[in-house]
Design a protein around this motif. Structure first.
Motif, short mmCIF file in Angstrom:
data_model
loop_
_atom_site.label_atom_id
_atom_site.label_comp_id
_atom_site.label_asym_id
_atom_site.label_seq_id
_atom_site.Cartn_x
_atom_site.Cartn_y
_atom_site.Cartn_z
N ILE A 18 0.69 -1.11 0.21
CA ILE A 18 -0.14 0.28 -0.58
C ILE A 18 1.14 0.94 0.18
N PHE A 19 1.65 1.24 1.13
CA PHE A 19 2.92 2.88 0.49
C PHE A 19 3.50 2.66 -0.08
N ASN A 20 4.53 2.00 -1.33
CA ASN A 20 4.46 1.63 -2.82
C ASN A 20 3.38 2.08 -3.37
N ALA A 21 2.18 1.92 -3.62
CA ALA A 21 0.54 2.77 -4.27
C ALA A 21 0.66 4.22 -4.55
N THR A 22 0.88 4.57 -2.90
CA THR A 22 1.09 5.37 -2.18
C THR A 22 2.12 6.78 -3.23
N ALA A 23 3.41 6.06 -2.87
CA ALA A 23 4.08 6.86 -3.64
C ALA A 23 4.34 6.88 -4.61
N PHE A 24 3.97 6.17 -5.44
CA PHE A 24 2.95 6.71 -7.44
C PHE A 24 2.44 7.34 -7.31
N ILE A 25 1.63 7.46 -6.39
CA ILE A 25 1.06 8.57 -7.15
C ILE A 25 1.15 9.84 -6.44
N PHE A 26 2.11 10.03 -5.31
CA PHE A 26 2.73 11.09 -4.27
C PHE A 26 3.88 11.82 -6.40
N SER A 27 4.28 11.11 -6.86
CA SER A 27 5.75 10.81 -7.02
C SER A 27 4.50 11.32 -8.64
N SER A 28 3.60 10.77 -9.39
CA SER A 28 3.20 11.44 -10.61
C SER A 28 3.07 12.97 -10.23
N ILE A 29 2.74 13.22 -8.92
CA ILE A 29 2.53 14.72 -8.31
C ILE A 29 3.46 15.98 -9.12
N PHE A 30 4.74 15.01 -8.36
CA PHE A 30 5.75 16.20 -9.14
C PHE A 30 5.69 16.07 -10.31
#
Length: 408
Positions: free
Chosen positions: A172-184
């Motif tokens: 779940i943490f990895n999935a969340t990291a991808f989302i925040f990475s996409s924002i930048f």
């Protein structure tokens, strides 16, 4: 100065995106290795998991290379992150509902392999687009720093998080990291290169990419040398769990710390590789770090102490990451931007073939003999890379001398 390129807003956003995604990927990769070892107590199955990872990457590599050279590279990365997030959440749900099944871990390996191949081809091509030629060495240094900062934090945290929260939380943490990475990443604004081959069929585009490298053997073999440190790092992850568990007598925390110290070495490479290359030349830098890497692997083969593992991991991370920085800079300076995606996909495919063949063999050797045998095999791979590089640069020097004699 290495950090000078961070004054560029586009690269700064790209840099932050890389750190976040690297953290997420590092957490899940380390967690998956230990989770499978925990559930099955088999290094052979870890080797099989990595084989599925690389086979999946190999199968999509040609398509990814073509897409990278046909379409906007940033958009491809954003879609990849989104799809990976959705699938990781799905795998977490399956594990929560029905418990451990090896098929779910292998599904993760397949998705991870496809995502990693896409990341390598598109991100390096994107760096080539958003930076000028003179910034390539500093840009590649910061890309390596961002990747290793992410991996460093993952190594430090993954063992503890796995022990107290489990693999489900890591996914779940990895999935969340991808989302925040996409924002930048979405904040990166640039003028994409003019695509001349949009009307080409995918088959023709792939053939032209292969022909580009076939007509330039020096570039092709330099690319092969560039992916060998990457392949050895991936295979190191096959050897490491059994080595920590059996040879050093450690647990998941020692395993995570080993990855953390590798990340520290990779982080240091971002500050060291460029100055060393400028001082003693790119060729001498590559040769130096090849020998350091080989020496560290040799020490691992005969070591049984945790402290030696931690120190060696720092030096191994430093040498392999420095090799990638210098070699990737050379490729960016040499390969046409319109062919970079396809060229990277060919080299990634070769790297994945090496890993797909070597990983299960390493697993079998480790289960039958000891993890030290795995490190001996990695030494052989690095020596092959050194020999190829030595032959290429020797050929280049001979051609330069011949031209000098003719014109002199």
């Amino acid at each position: 100065m290495v950090f000078s390129v961070l004054r560029l807003r586009n690269f700064r956003n790209f840099f932050l995106s890389e750190i976040i995604s690297g953290f997420g990927v590092g957490m899940s990769t380390i967690g998956a290795n230990w989770f499978l070892l925990d559930q099955t107590n088999s290094t052979k199955l870890i080797g099989l998991m990595l084989s599925l990872n690389v086979i999946a990457g190999f199968l999509v590599a040609p398509l990814i290379g073509i897409l990278t050279d046909k379409f906007n590279r940033k958009v491809i990365i954003l879609w990849t992150y989104l799809v990976q997030s959705i699938i990781l959440i799905g795998i977490t749900s399956l594990l929560s509902i029905s418990g451990f099944k090896i098929e779910y871990v292998y599904l993760f390996a397949v998705v991870n392999g496809m995502g990693w191949t896409t990341y390598i081809s598109t991100s390096r091509s994107l760096v080539q687009e958003i930076l000028s030629d003179q910034d390539y060495i500093n840009g590649n240094s910061l890309v390596e720093i961002s990747l290793q900062v992410g991996m460093f934090m993952a190594g430090a945290a993954s063992g503890v998080i796995y022990k107290y929260f489990g693999f489900d939380f890591i996914l779940i943490f990895n999935a969340t990291a991808f989302i925040f990475s996409s924002i930048f990443l979405s904040k990166v604004k640039y003028n994409s290169i003019t695509i001349d081959n949009k009307e080409e069929s995918y088959r023709e585009s792939f053939k032209n990419g292969v022909r580009y490298l076939a007509d330039r053997p020096k570039i092709f073999f330099l690319g092969v040398v560039a992916i060998i440190p990457l392949a050895s790092t991936m295979m190191f992850n096959v050897v490491l769990p059994g080595y920590v568990s059996d040879t050093v007598g450690g647990d998941s925390i020692v395993f995570g710390l080993s990855d953390m110290f590798y990340g520290i070495g990779g982080l240091l490479s971002g500050f060291i590789a460029a100055p060393v290359a400028k001082k003693i030349s790119n060729n001498s830098t590559v040769i130096l770090f090849f020998w350091i890497s080989i020496g560290i692997l040799l020490s691992f083969a005969f070591n049984s102490y945790v402290l030696v593992l931690f120190l060696g991991s720092v030096l191994f991370g430093l040498s392999n990451s420095s090799l990638r920085i210098v070699m990737n800079t050379t490729l960016m300076e040499t390969v046409s931007k319109s062919f970079m995606g396809r060229a990277m996909s060919v080299w990634m495919a070769i790297s994945l073939i090496i890993q797909a063949i070597a990983s299960p063999v390493l697993g079998l050797l480790i289960d039958k003999f000891s993890p030290g045998v795995g490190f001996i095999a990695l030494i052989g791979l690095m020596i092959i890379g050194f020999i190829i590089y030595f032959i290429v640069i020797r050929g280049v020097k001979q051609n330069q001398n011949t031209k000098y004699v003719r014109t002199g």
